[in-house]
Design an enzyme around this catalytic site. Sequence first.
Site, PDB file in Angstrom:
ATOM      1  N   GLY A  62       0.794  -1.272  -0.106  1.00 38.13           N
ATOM      2  CA  GLY A  62       0.049  -0.045   0.048  1.00 38.13           C
ATOM      3  C   GLY A  62       0.816   1.171  -0.060  1.00 38.13           C
ATOM      4  O   GLY A  62       1.953   1.166   0.655  1.00 38.13           O
ATOM      5  N   GLN A  72       2.808   9.746   1.443  1.00 38.57           N
ATOM      6  CA  GLN A  72       4.076   9.137   1.407  1.00 38.57           C
ATOM      7  C   GLN A  72       5.048   9.850  -0.064  1.00 38.57           C
ATOM      8  O   GLN A  72       6.333   9.378   0.166  1.00 38.57           O
ATOM      9  CB  GLN A  72       3.998   7.698   1.315  1.00 38.57           C
ATOM     10  CG  GLN A  72       3.598   7.209   2.748  1.00 38.57           C
ATOM     11  CD  GLN A  72       3.300   5.807   2.690  1.00 38.57           C
ATOM     12  OE1 GLN A  72       2.415   5.204   2.264  1.00 38.57           O
ATOM     13  NE2 GLN A  72       4.159   4.926   3.204  1.00 38.57           N
ATOM     14  N   CYS A 117       6.188  -0.275   6.918  1.00 43.46           N
ATOM     15  CA  CYS A 117       5.564   0.808   5.903  1.00 43.46           C
ATOM     16  C   CYS A 117       6.807   1.198   5.104  1.00 43.46           C
ATOM     17  O   CYS A 117       7.897   1.233   5.695  1.00 43.46           O
ATOM     18  CB  CYS A 117       5.158   1.674   6.978  1.00 43.46           C
ATOM     19  SG  CYS A 117       4.808   3.485   6.285  1.00 43.46           S
ATOM     20  N   LEU A 118       6.541   1.678   3.869  1.00 39.42           N
ATOM     21  CA  LEU A 118       7.437   1.956   3.079  1.00 39.42           C
ATOM     22  C   LEU A 118       8.444   3.265   3.287  1.00 39.42           C
ATOM     23  O   LEU A 118       9.483   3.543   2.928  1.00 39.42           O
ATOM     24  CB  LEU A 118       7.109   2.056   1.641  1.00 39.42           C
ATOM     25  CG  LEU A 118       6.512   0.860   0.852  1.00 39.42           C
ATOM     26  CD1 LEU A 118       6.019   1.232  -0.684  1.00 39.42           C
ATOM     27  CD2 LEU A 118       7.591  -0.038   0.719  1.00 39.42           C
ATOM     28  N   HIS A 140      -4.166   0.944   7.589  1.00 39.56           N
ATOM     29  CA  HIS A 140      -2.739   1.615   7.713  1.00 39.56           C
ATOM     30  C   HIS A 140      -2.693   3.002   6.537  1.00 39.56           C
ATOM     31  O   HIS A 140      -2.232   3.901   7.070  1.00 39.56           O
ATOM     32  CB  HIS A 140      -1.781   0.468   7.096  1.00 39.56           C
ATOM     33  CG  HIS A 140      -0.407   0.928   7.081  1.00 39.56           C
ATOM     34  ND1 HIS A 140       0.758   0.684   7.854  1.00 39.56           N
ATOM     35  CD2 HIS A 140       0.423   1.883   6.078  1.00 39.56           C
ATOM     36  CE1 HIS A 140       1.682   1.144   7.429  1.00 39.56           C
ATOM     37  NE2 HIS A 140       1.704   2.039   6.610  1.00 39.56           N
ATOM     38  N   GLU A 141      -3.480   2.848   5.509  1.00 41.32           N
ATOM     39  CA  GLU A 141      -3.425   3.742   4.492  1.00 41.32           C
ATOM     40  C   GLU A 141      -4.247   4.908   4.843  1.00 41.32           C
ATOM     41  O   GLU A 141      -3.667   6.043   4.792  1.00 41.32           O
ATOM     42  CB  GLU A 141      -3.780   3.313   3.268  1.00 41.32           C
ATOM     43  CG  GLU A 141      -2.700   2.304   2.523  1.00 41.32           C
ATOM     44  CD  GLU A 141      -1.355   2.400   2.725  1.00 41.32           C
ATOM     45  OE1 GLU A 141      -0.839   3.766   2.644  1.00 41.32           O
ATOM     46  OE2 GLU A 141      -0.477   1.437   2.947  1.00 41.32           O
ATOM     47  N   HIS A 173      -2.464   6.931   7.272  1.00 40.79           N
ATOM     48  CA  HIS A 173      -1.501   8.110   6.634  1.00 40.79           C
ATOM     49  C   HIS A 173      -2.074   9.407   6.272  1.00 40.79           C
ATOM     50  O   HIS A 173      -1.811  10.332   6.406  1.00 40.79           O
ATOM     51  CB  HIS A 173      -0.875   7.326   5.369  1.00 40.79           C
ATOM     52  CG  HIS A 173       0.398   6.523   5.655  1.00 40.79           C
ATOM     53  ND1 HIS A 173       1.233   6.844   6.114  1.00 40.79           N
ATOM     54  CD2 HIS A 173       0.582   5.474   5.399  1.00 40.79           C
ATOM     55  CE1 HIS A 173       2.442   6.162   6.386  1.00 40.79           C
ATOM     56  NE2 HIS A 173       1.997   4.873   5.612  1.00 40.79           N
TER      57      HIS A 173
HETATM   58 NI    NI Z   1       2.834   3.106   5.383  1.00 42.45          NI
END
Ligand code: NI
Length: 162
Positions: A46, A51, A90-91, A132-133, A136
Site C-alpha cells: 500500500g 508518502q 511501511c515503505l 494503515h493507509e 496516513h
Molecule cells: Ni505506510
Amino acid sequence: MAIRQIREEGDEILKKKSRVIENIDAKLQDLIDDMIETMHKFNGVGLAAVQVGILKRVVVIDLYDDKGPIVLINPEIKKEKGEQEVEEGCLSFPNKFAKIIRPAEVVVEALDRDGNKIKIKAKELLAQAICHEVDHLNGEVFIDKIIPGTLEYVEPETDTKK
Ligand code: NI
C-alpha cells in the site's frame, strides 16, 4: 509513469493531514499511476499520496492477488469489527517491523479512480492495509501505535557478500 521519491521517517509531512480530493483530473491520474508504480517497485502492499509528498486523500493497495491494484479516493472507514494482532511495516519506515492491533474487519467507502462510488468489505490483510493507509491520510503512522517492545529492525539485503 515514474517512480516517485518516498518520504521517510523524520519527514514532517508524514504527520500532516491530507485534503479531500474534489477534482479527479489528469494530474490525479498521473499521480495514481506513479503511486502504483512506486508501490510495486518497492514491493509494498500500500501507499498513500502523502508518502510521495502530496497531501491528497488517495491511496493505492495491492495484495498481489487477482483483485489487482485497488485505488481509493477520499476513503472513509464506515464500520470496524473485532481485532487482529498483525505484523506490520511501511515503505516510509524501511526495514522496521512491529506488531500492532488492527480491526479484524472494516467497511470502507471511497471513490475509484473514475469517480465511481465503491464500498469494500475487507478482512485480514486487506482490512489491515486499508486501516494503515487511511491512517496516513490523517497524519498517523503505524510506529506510533505498535504493541510496545515488538519493534524489529531487519537488516536490508545488500549486493555485496563478505
Ligand atoms: Ni505506510
